[in-house]
Design an enzyme around this catalytic site. Structure first.
Site, PDB file in Angstrom:
ATOM      1  N   ASP A  84       0.787  -1.123  -0.057  1.00 53.48           N
ATOM      2  CA  ASP A  84       0.011  -0.108   0.308  1.00 53.48           C
ATOM      3  C   ASP A  84       0.876   1.232  -0.138  1.00 53.48           C
ATOM      4  OD1 ASP A  84       0.711  -0.752   2.880  1.00 53.48           O
ATOM      5  OD2 ASP A  84      -0.621   0.632   3.497  1.00 53.48           O
ATOM      6  N   LYS A 196      -6.759  -0.120   6.200  1.00 56.34           N
ATOM      7  CA  LYS A 196      -5.482   0.370   6.988  1.00 56.34           C
ATOM      8  C   LYS A 196      -5.531   1.769   7.249  1.00 56.34           C
ATOM      9  CE  LYS A 196      -1.207   1.322   6.430  1.00 56.34           C
ATOM     10  NZ  LYS A 196       0.222   1.077   6.059  1.00 56.34           N
ATOM     11  N   GLU A 236      -3.372   0.698  13.232  1.00 53.69           N
ATOM     12  CA  GLU A 236      -1.701   0.522  13.168  1.00 53.69           C
ATOM     13  C   GLU A 236      -1.309   1.995  13.673  1.00 53.69           C
ATOM     14  OE1 GLU A 236       0.020   0.362   9.281  1.00 53.69           O
ATOM     15  OE2 GLU A 236       1.855   0.779  10.000  1.00 53.69           O
ATOM     16  N   GLU A 238       2.051   2.981  14.596  1.00 47.61           N
ATOM     17  CA  GLU A 238       3.589   2.421  14.273  1.00 47.61           C
ATOM     18  C   GLU A 238       4.367   3.605  15.460  1.00 47.61           C
ATOM     19  OE1 GLU A 238       5.172   2.774  10.339  1.00 47.61           O
ATOM     20  OE2 GLU A 238       7.157   1.969  11.441  1.00 47.61           O
ATOM     21  N   LYS A 278      -2.115  -3.849  14.038  1.00 47.14           N
ATOM     22  CA  LYS A 278      -0.627  -3.908  13.215  1.00 47.14           C
ATOM     23  C   LYS A 278       0.211  -2.921  14.040  1.00 47.14           C
ATOM     24  CE  LYS A 278       1.449  -2.955   8.728  1.00 47.14           C
ATOM     25  NZ  LYS A 278       1.219  -3.023   7.286  1.00 47.14           N
ATOM     26  N   SER A 347       2.225  -8.614   8.779  1.00 54.95           N
ATOM     27  CA  SER A 347       1.531  -7.753   7.759  1.00 54.95           C
ATOM     28  C   SER A 347       2.968  -6.867   7.003  1.00 54.95           C
ATOM     29  CB  SER A 347       0.374  -6.683   8.261  1.00 54.95           C
ATOM     30  OG  SER A 347       0.100  -5.991   7.137  1.00 54.95           O
ATOM     31  N   TYR A 409       5.709   6.313   5.219  1.00 58.88           N
ATOM     32  CA  TYR A 409       5.364   5.904   4.074  1.00 58.88           C
ATOM     33  C   TYR A 409       4.401   6.758   3.162  1.00 58.88           C
ATOM     34  CZ  TYR A 409       6.230   0.994   4.419  1.00 58.88           C
ATOM     35  OH  TYR A 409       6.686  -0.365   4.179  1.00 58.88           O
TER      36      TYR A 409
HETATM   37  P1  13P Z   1       6.842  -2.277   6.821  1.00 59.21           P
HETATM   38  O1  13P Z   1       6.830  -3.618   7.055  1.00 59.21           O
HETATM   39  O2  13P Z   1       7.685  -2.006   5.613  1.00 59.21           O
HETATM   40  O3  13P Z   1       6.870  -1.570   8.013  1.00 59.21           O
HETATM   41  O4  13P Z   1       5.516  -1.748   6.428  1.00 59.21           O
HETATM   42  C1  13P Z   1       4.264  -1.322   7.152  1.00 59.21           C
HETATM   43  C2  13P Z   1       3.509  -0.632   6.766  1.00 59.21           C
HETATM   44  O5  13P Z   1       2.382  -0.123   7.167  1.00 59.21           O
HETATM   45  C3  13P Z   1       2.891  -0.955   5.252  1.00 59.21           C
HETATM   46  O6  13P Z   1       1.549  -1.378   5.125  1.00 59.21           O
END
Ligand code: 13P
Length: 409
Positions: A84, A196, A236, A238, A278, A347, A409
């Protein structure tokens, strides 16, 4: 998979079950807020509980389907292929092999990934960027149908990316709530069944209470909207690898973030059985003086998840976050050495795609070899989901870390 929306038909038993689950959710949110369904008038010793009316929350019409979708993605030995990347991020990937960032090249790369024969044995879902959801292969087959052919559930990234968060310590917030309901409804029509939304939290920047609250609230609003439109939300937040902090500090921040995320998920009456998480693994910062072993990372990560994630959640699908392909697989394997209350899987984007991209080099004659490289990584992570992976025979390329400072991203 249901492409015709039969779930819209009224089923009293299902409605009742969904209501029960939502009522549980409602009361747990009040518990977190310190209120519970009974409020005490005086001191707990002498007081008689006074019943507070709890208004039943209406179940969404997709509840049963969401639970089914989440369960099928969280199936033994399978995980998610994340494809994505926004056009700009996909451009960075293509640039690394000397290719121009054109729609044609993005389509060619996604075609390689999404038409890999046999991928469905290891992969249960693929997260797409909007452009890809509406694209077809060069022989005219919709990518969505290529995935369904392999019994892979199509998913869609629905957030609109990160922007600076005013009033914070140089942190960011994730945009995309405006118009989200109608976009989700359109994505569902196009065949997407899960979504997501990825936001980030930075440890070196604090994180500030404002940034954590904003991240958690945004994720919860998105999750409620996605569920209302038939998409299983992947939640997610992160926690970036950036920084020189210890693994204890990551644990502390991860616990804070997930507590807040679940607080707001409950407040927004999100059905926990119909979501997927995630998270980042709990590791030391990328610039910390010592590296942690897979066993240590598994111990800290599972400790955090056991403290924060209700067993009603069907699946934990980790991101790789800049770890090497092999590291991400070893860590996942270490987490599956004993039983967990949820399906613990992958993922990954970078940790599934790195060798593939390098093998492909944009050349049609390398497509077969690149697809084989994808199957090798997907198989390795499938084994790790089952706790049966061994590092033997892994290439040096697969052991190279991919961390980049300030990567988004
Ligand atoms: P990575 O596994 O590269 O950290 O990707 C995370 C992500 O959120 C892609 O959808």
């Amino acid at each position: 998979m249901q492409l015709i929306d039969s779930s819209k038909q009224f089923d009293f038993r299902n409605e009742e079950r969904a209501m029960a689950s939502l009522q549980l959710t409602a009361s747990s949110s009040q518990w977190i807020a310190g209120k519970g369904p009974f409020a005490w008038r005086n001191s707990p010793r002498t007081a008689v509980p006074r019943r507070v009316a709890v208004r039943p929350i209406r179940a969404g019409s997709y509840t049963d389907e969401l639970v089914q979708t989440a369960k099928s993605i969280a199936s033994p030995g399978r995980g998610i292929l994340a494809v994505d990347e926004s056009n700009a991020t996909c451009g960075k990937r293509l640039a690394s092999i000397g290719m121009e960032n054109t729609e044609e090249n993005r389509q060619a790369y996604r075609q390689l990934l999404l038409t890999t024969p046999g991928l469905g044995a290891y992969v249960s879902g693929a997260i797409l960027f909007e452009e890809t959801l509406y694209q077809s292969s060069t022989d005219g087959k919709k990518f969505v149908d290529c995935l369904l052919h392999e019994k892979i559930m199509p998913g869609i990234k629905v957030d609109k990316g990160l922007v600076p968060l005013p009033g914070s310590n140089n942190e960011s917030w994730c945009q995309g709530l405006d118009g989200l309901a109608s976009r989700c409804a359109e994505y569902y029509k196009q065949g997407a069944r899960f979504a997501k939304w990825g936001t980030v939290v930075s440890i070196p920047s604090g994180p500030s209470a404002l940034a954590v609250k904003e991240a958690a609230w945004g994720l919860a609003r998105y999750a409620a909207i996605a569920q209302d439109n038939g998409l299983v939300p992947i939640v997610e937040p992160e926690i970036l690898l950036d920084g020189d902090h210890s693994i204890e500090r990551t644990l502390q921040v991860a616990e804070k973030v997930w507590a807040e995320v679940f607080f707001y998920l409950a407040k927004n009456n999100v059905v926990f059985e119909g979501i997927l998480l995630k998270p980042s693994m709990v590791t030391p910062g990328a610039e910390h003086k010592e590296k942690a072993s897979p066993e240590t990372i598994a111990k800290y990560t599972l400790k955090m998840l056991n403290r924060r994630v209700p067993p009603a959640v069907p699946g934990i699908m980790f991101l790789s976050g800049g770890q090497s392909e092999v590291e991400a697989t070893l860590n996942l394997n270490a987490m599956n050495q004993g039983p967990n209350p949820w399906h613990v899987s992958f993922s990954y984007a970078r940790a599934l795609q790195n060798t593939v991209l390098k093998t492909w080099q944009g050349r049609p004659e390398n497509i077969g070899a690149a697809q084989k490289a994808l199957l090798i990584r997907a198989n390795a992570n499938s084994l790790a989901q089952l706790g049966r992976y061994s590092e033997e025979g892994e290439t040096e390329e697969a052991k190279k870390g991919m961390f980049q400072k300030g990567y988004t991203y």
